[in-house]
Design a protein around this motif. Sequence first.
Motif, PDB file in Angstrom:
ATOM      1  N   UNK A 127    -106.367  -0.648 -43.923  1.00  0.00           N
ATOM      2  CA  UNK A 127    -105.120  -0.063 -44.421  1.00  0.00           C
ATOM      3  C   UNK A 127    -104.066  -0.022 -43.319  1.00  0.00           C
ATOM      4  N   UNK A 128    -104.505   0.312 -42.094  1.00  0.00           N
ATOM      5  CA  UNK A 128    -103.554   0.376 -40.978  1.00  0.00           C
ATOM      6  C   UNK A 128    -102.993  -1.005 -40.652  1.00  0.00           C
ATOM      7  N   UNK A 129    -103.861  -2.012 -40.671  1.00  0.00           N
ATOM      8  CA  UNK A 129    -103.375  -3.373 -40.394  1.00  0.00           C
ATOM      9  C   UNK A 129    -102.309  -3.783 -41.395  1.00  0.00           C
ATOM     10  N   UNK A 130    -102.568  -3.491 -42.674  1.00  0.00           N
ATOM     11  CA  UNK A 130    -101.618  -3.888 -43.727  1.00  0.00           C
ATOM     12  C   UNK A 130    -100.299  -3.128 -43.607  1.00  0.00           C
ATOM     13  N   UNK A 131    -100.341  -1.964 -42.939  1.00  0.00           N
ATOM     14  CA  UNK A 131     -99.133  -1.147 -42.804  1.00  0.00           C
ATOM     15  C   UNK A 131     -98.378  -1.411 -41.510  1.00  0.00           C
ATOM     16  N   UNK A 132     -98.913  -2.286 -40.653  1.00  0.00           N
ATOM     17  CA  UNK A 132     -98.194  -2.662 -39.427  1.00  0.00           C
ATOM     18  C   UNK A 132     -96.851  -3.281 -39.812  1.00  0.00           C
ATOM     19  N   UNK A 135     -96.798  -6.821 -40.675  1.00  0.00           N
ATOM     20  CA  UNK A 135     -97.661  -7.248 -41.785  1.00  0.00           C
ATOM     21  C   UNK A 135     -97.200  -6.759 -43.151  1.00  0.00           C
ATOM     22  N   UNK A 136     -96.358  -5.738 -43.188  1.00  0.00           N
ATOM     23  CA  UNK A 136     -96.003  -5.145 -44.476  1.00  0.00           C
ATOM     24  C   UNK A 136     -95.425  -6.210 -45.411  1.00  0.00           C
ATOM     25  N   UNK A 137     -95.925  -6.235 -46.611  1.00  0.00           N
ATOM     26  CA  UNK A 137     -95.477  -7.225 -47.591  1.00  0.00           C
ATOM     27  C   UNK A 137     -96.233  -8.536 -47.495  1.00  0.00           C
ATOM     28  N   UNK A 138     -96.925  -8.742 -46.362  1.00  0.00           N
ATOM     29  CA  UNK A 138     -97.658  -9.995 -46.190  1.00  0.00           C
ATOM     30  C   UNK A 138     -99.161  -9.800 -46.261  1.00  0.00           C
ATOM     31  N   UNK A 139     -99.608  -8.564 -46.114  1.00  0.00           N
ATOM     32  CA  UNK A 139    -101.053  -8.310 -46.133  1.00  0.00           C
ATOM     33  C   UNK A 139    -101.420  -7.247 -47.152  1.00  0.00           C
ATOM     34  N   UNK A 140    -102.438  -7.560 -47.937  1.00  0.00           N
ATOM     35  CA  UNK A 140    -103.101  -6.597 -48.809  1.00  0.00           C
ATOM     36  C   UNK A 140    -104.588  -6.712 -48.485  1.00  0.00           C
ATOM     37  N   UNK A 141    -105.420  -5.856 -49.083  1.00  0.00           N
ATOM     38  CA  UNK A 141    -106.838  -5.992 -48.747  1.00  0.00           C
ATOM     39  C   UNK A 141    -107.790  -5.610 -49.873  1.00  0.00           C
ATOM     40  N   UNK A 160    -111.634   7.091 -52.708  1.00  0.00           N
ATOM     41  CA  UNK A 160    -110.870   6.970 -51.457  1.00  0.00           C
ATOM     42  C   UNK A 160    -110.064   5.671 -51.441  1.00  0.00           C
ATOM     43  N   UNK A 161    -110.731   4.550 -51.725  1.00  0.00           N
ATOM     44  CA  UNK A 161    -110.023   3.270 -51.558  1.00  0.00           C
ATOM     45  C   UNK A 161    -108.911   3.101 -52.590  1.00  0.00           C
ATOM     46  N   UNK A 162    -109.070   3.685 -53.766  1.00  0.00           N
ATOM     47  CA  UNK A 162    -108.013   3.531 -54.768  1.00  0.00           C
ATOM     48  C   UNK A 162    -106.712   4.173 -54.299  1.00  0.00           C
ATOM     49  N   UNK A 163    -106.841   5.155 -53.395  1.00  0.00           N
ATOM     50  CA  UNK A 163    -105.645   5.847 -52.912  1.00  0.00           C
ATOM     51  C   UNK A 163    -105.000   5.119 -51.738  1.00  0.00           C
ATOM     52  N   UNK A 164    -105.655   4.087 -51.216  1.00  0.00           N
ATOM     53  CA  UNK A 164    -105.108   3.406 -50.042  1.00  0.00           C
ATOM     54  C   UNK A 164    -104.049   2.381 -50.470  1.00  0.00           C
ATOM     55  N   UNK A 165    -102.880   2.542 -49.897  1.00  0.00           N
ATOM     56  CA  UNK A 165    -101.789   1.610 -50.156  1.00  0.00           C
ATOM     57  C   UNK A 165    -102.264   0.213 -49.749  1.00  0.00           C
ATOM     58  N   UNK A 166    -101.877  -0.782 -50.485  1.00  0.00           N
ATOM     59  CA  UNK A 166    -102.219  -2.183 -50.192  1.00  0.00           C
ATOM     60  C   UNK A 166    -103.657  -2.560 -50.544  1.00  0.00           C
ATOM     61  N   UNK A 167    -104.475  -1.599 -50.993  1.00  0.00           N
ATOM     62  CA  UNK A 167    -105.835  -1.958 -51.419  1.00  0.00           C
ATOM     63  C   UNK A 167    -105.780  -2.445 -52.865  1.00  0.00           C
ATOM     64  N   UNK A 168    -106.368  -3.586 -53.115  1.00  0.00           N
ATOM     65  CA  UNK A 168    -106.304  -4.159 -54.464  1.00  0.00           C
ATOM     66  C   UNK A 168    -107.674  -4.378 -55.103  1.00  0.00           C
ATOM     67  N   UNK A 169    -108.717  -4.008 -54.402  1.00  0.00           N
ATOM     68  CA  UNK A 169    -110.049  -4.197 -54.969  1.00  0.00           C
ATOM     69  C   UNK A 169    -111.085  -3.972 -53.904  1.00  0.00           C
ATOM     70  N   UNK A 170    -112.302  -4.393 -54.189  1.00  0.00           N
ATOM     71  CA  UNK A 170    -113.383  -4.265 -53.204  1.00  0.00           C
ATOM     72  C   UNK A 170    -114.110  -5.591 -53.092  1.00  0.00           C
ATOM     73  N   UNK A 171    -114.587  -5.877 -51.875  1.00  0.00           N
ATOM     74  CA  UNK A 171    -115.453  -7.047 -51.713  1.00  0.00           C
ATOM     75  C   UNK A 171    -116.892  -6.569 -51.856  1.00  0.00           C
ATOM     76  N   UNK A 172    -117.675  -7.367 -52.565  1.00  0.00           N
ATOM     77  CA  UNK A 172    -119.041  -6.968 -52.874  1.00  0.00           C
ATOM     78  C   UNK A 172    -119.972  -8.149 -52.643  1.00  0.00           C
TER      79      UNK A 172
END
Length: 386
Positions: A127-132, A135-141, A160-172
């Motif tokens: 989340x922090x990387x995507x908010x740099x 990176x803003x607008x160029x990174x989601x996770x 928790x993850x649903x509340x994180x800005x820029x999070x769009x799903x989970x890797x499984x």
Amino acid sequence: IGTIGSPTHRVVDVHTHMYPPKYIELLESRSSIPLIRKFAGAKEPRLIILPAEAESLDKTAGSTETSSSHLPGRPVTTHYSSLAQKLHFMDTHGIDISVISLANPWLDFVAPEEAGEAAKAVNQEFASMCAEPSAVGRLFFFATLPLTAPPETLLAAVGHVRSLRHCRGVILGTSGLGKGLDDPALVPVFRALAANRLTVFLHPHYGLPSEVWGPRATEEYGHVLPLALGFPMETTIAVARMYLAGVFDQVPDLRLLLAHSGGTLPFLAGRIESCVVHDGHLVKEGKVGPGRRTVWQVLREQIYLDAVVYSEVGLKAAVDASGADRLMFGTDHPFFPPLGSDEQGEWESVTWNAEAVKKALGDGTDAARAVMGGNAVEILRLHEDS
Ligand code: URA
Ligand code: ZN
């Protein structure tokens, strides 16, 4: 691939990994796979993660051989953990937006009592990387789930993850809670993910049992068999099991993005269908009645495929199975770097995938543009900044 900055024709990479610094530290502290270890004579430490690599790791332990082509695993370059490097890679290849994910084997090996905190730390780092600012607008996770943790911790992690800005799903991965993705105990997790519109990016790691590669593989065939064949079969088997268990019917809002164009699922869906319809046991149990949704329907309704298949032959099968509106470009960066040219330049593994899209759907067509980015923007809501 294209020009950066065209707002109508975004290029999006949905299959692109990172190991953030905290995860690298975790791997460095370990003595069995997955691990990161330094070898005498090798400049970079090596990342050793695949079950198929365990054997060559054991062999290295008893030898003084230090030629890098004989070392297990792969060198850990800055491409694995550096945000600046990810952005440079994106710029080099005309990629506007990347949806980054932790690479395998995620937190599958972490002790139950540590998994919850480890997931929080990793997801916070993403989340922090995507908010740099860079990176803003160029990174989601895609976030990582603590699958080994107790059920309540696991469900809390979805919250928790649903509340994180820029999070769009989970890797499984395919192991689930230890019994695979057809485990009924996973249904509440799938329901929670679906209810929060979190797409599951399903990615292989374990491959097939190493015996199937034969006695010559470790010495002579590199990683080709587990990566080219084991990975896609693992994905195919995992999804087939989910289908047979009825998971897609139990959680109709669940959306899965399958790595490597669905493994071999587009190619084998017809055979799966035939085997279902001709199975005496399933017929007797009433599982082949008129209300049954076919694999083909699931592919068109609940599944998305990435375009990481390196050839228009496989890509055409993916388009035919799921539709060009469900296919999304990816690179698998930082894996498969060029071995004969500068890693800071163009990667052949990327251009092969972009070429395959052009060959399968036509250069500059609406369908090709959709696969290169438009689909991802819509499906993963990349126009929203929350
Ligand atoms: N090798 C891996 O271990 N993971 C990938 O995603 C690709 C190659
Ligand atoms: Zn990958």
